[in-house]
Scaffold this motif. Structure first.
Motif, PDB file in Angstrom:
ATOM      1  N   PHE A  83      -4.958   0.070   7.226  1.00 45.37           N
ATOM      2  CA  PHE A  83      -5.149   0.864   6.014  1.00 45.37           C
ATOM      3  C   PHE A  83      -5.589   2.284   6.357  1.00 45.37           C
ATOM      4  O   PHE A  83      -5.098   3.262   5.775  1.00 45.37           O
TER       5      PHE A  83
ATOM      6  N   THR B 182      -9.387   0.776  -0.700  1.00 45.75           N
ATOM      7  CA  THR B 182      -9.040  -0.240   0.291  1.00 45.75           C
ATOM      8  C   THR B 182     -10.245  -0.554   1.171  1.00 45.75           C
ATOM      9  O   THR B 182     -11.212   0.206   1.242  1.00 45.75           O
TER      10      THR B 182
ATOM     11  N   THR C  65     -12.958   4.603   2.560  1.00 41.55           N
ATOM     12  CA  THR C  65     -12.665   3.179   2.455  1.00 41.55           C
ATOM     13  C   THR C  65     -13.981   2.418   2.302  1.00 41.55           C
ATOM     14  O   THR C  65     -15.061   3.010   2.340  1.00 41.55           O
TER      15      THR C  65
ATOM     16  N   LEU D 238       0.833  -1.200   0.000  1.00 36.95           N
ATOM     17  CA  LEU D 238       0.000   0.000   0.000  1.00 36.95           C
ATOM     18  C   LEU D 238       0.870   1.254   0.000  1.00 36.95           C
ATOM     19  O   LEU D 238       0.592   2.215  -0.737  1.00 36.95           O
TER      20      LEU D 238
END
Length: 362
Positions: free
Chosen positions: A293, A287, A303, A275
């Motif tokens: 993340f 993501t 997200t 990432l």
């Protein structure tokens, strides 16, 4: 610094990026590994470091004695271990020679195998400091892990400029360039094939993406037995011709460079090197909402829920439908990785930790 192996994966990459930026400091580093994959050894030696192979792979009967001799001869202030086998051997030996012991935990602890925990947990109390690669990894540790040790979050790092330079290759110069040429949008996923990486969800999202953007391609670099499952799934959904399997490519960074959107539908991670590398190219990224993340991208970055292909499709389509807004999102990610997750930042934090611990040993 001791690792189980020094291949091309995430742990050796972090070791390399930190050591690259420690090179001109007052900290002398020697690196050992227990055998196995050695793809990063010559790169590390190219920085001027001594790299010693201690055996042909874990476990070996004579390995503890060989490791003790190697560490005792060097007489370090700090023994820093990475990965469970290296920690199981390195921690007691480091304590025995009077060094401060540091260990890095690279993955969510609750996802470690029972065998890995059995190797790792019993000697965690020998640590003077435990480095966690993300807040999420820190929060996953059992309360009794490394009792009394300093806990320090030092995020994984990359050399963003080097990653960009390696990735910026014209399609005509890539052996797989013709396979993604053709004018359609390119959605990329660079990861090994596994259930935790969530590629099934990405394939399930593809029909909705193709419906809105005909000719779109999902480009994946993974390898392994799960590829057959993904091929079967794509065929069943009628999008097999839209999936390009590149296998294990020599230059995965070029996949990011030529992508319109990069997707990471993982179920869990520690703190993904992939990432961070994708962020370096300034591309919009989709993501799942797992904590590592969110930590990398920032709290305000959008997200999607884990295991929800329809959300994946909607977010990817939204980026493809508004390329200027997507480009702005991507550029903010590029700025973020350059400022927060560089090897220089991580090396300074490691150096501060090492100096602090070494001072207590004098």
């Amino acid at each position: 610094m001791l690792s189980n192996q020094l291949g091309a994966g995430g742990v050796p990459q972090v070791i390399y990026n930190v050591c690259e930026h420690l090179h001109d400091s007052d900290i002398d580093v020697r690196i050992g590994y227990l055998g196995g994959n050695d793809e990063s050894v010559e790169r590390l030696r190219g920085l001027g470091y001594t790299v010693e192979r201690i055996g042909d792979g874990f476990p070996e009967i004579e390995q503890p004695i060989s490791l003790y001799r190697a560490i005792a001869d060097y007489d370090p202030d700090i023994v820093h271990t990475h990965m469970a086998p290296a920690s199981m051997l390195g921690r007691p030996i480091g304590s025995l020679v009077g060094a401060a012991v540091v260990s890095t935990v690279h993955n969510i602890y609750t996802e470690h195998s029972g065998f890995a925990k059995l190797m790792d947990y019993p000697t965690s109390h020998l640590c003077d400091a435990v480095v966690l690669v993300s807040n999420a990894v820190r929060d996953s540790l059992p309360p009794t892990y490394g009792i009394g040790a300093e806990k320090a979050v030092i995020h994984n790092c990359i050399d963003a400029e080097a990653v960009r330079q390696q990735g910026e290759v014209p399609l005509d110069d890539l052996p797989w360039g013709d396979r993604i040429r053709g004018g359609g949008s390119v959605v990329a996923n660079v990861a090994r094939f596994s259930k935790k990486k969530g590629q099934h969800d990405l394939v399930a999202a593809l029909p909705d993406i193709v419906d809105r953007f005909p000719g779109s391609k999902l480009v994946m670099t993974g390898w392994g037995p799960m590829k057959a499952e993904l091929e079967t799934q794509a065929t069943r959904l009628g999008v097999r011709e839209n999936v390009v399997f590149l296998e294990k490519v020599e230059n995965p960074y070029a996949v990011y460079y030529h992508a319109d959107v990069i997707a990471f539908p993982s179920r869990f991670e520690g703190f993904s090197i992939g990432l961070l590398e994708a962020m370096a190219f300034g591309r919009p990224i989709v993501t799942t909402d797992i904590a590592p993340f969110v930590e990398a991208l920032g709290e305000d970055y959008p997200t999607v829920s884990v295991g929800e292909p329809s959300e994946l499709a909607d977010r990817i389509v939204a980026f493809l439908s508004a390329p200027e807004r997507a480009a702005r999102r991507g550029e903010r990610l590029r700025t973020r990785v350059d400022g927060r997750f560089s090897g220089d930042v991580a090396a300074r934090k490691h150096a501060d930790l090492y100096r602090r611990l070494a001072a207590t040993r004098r």
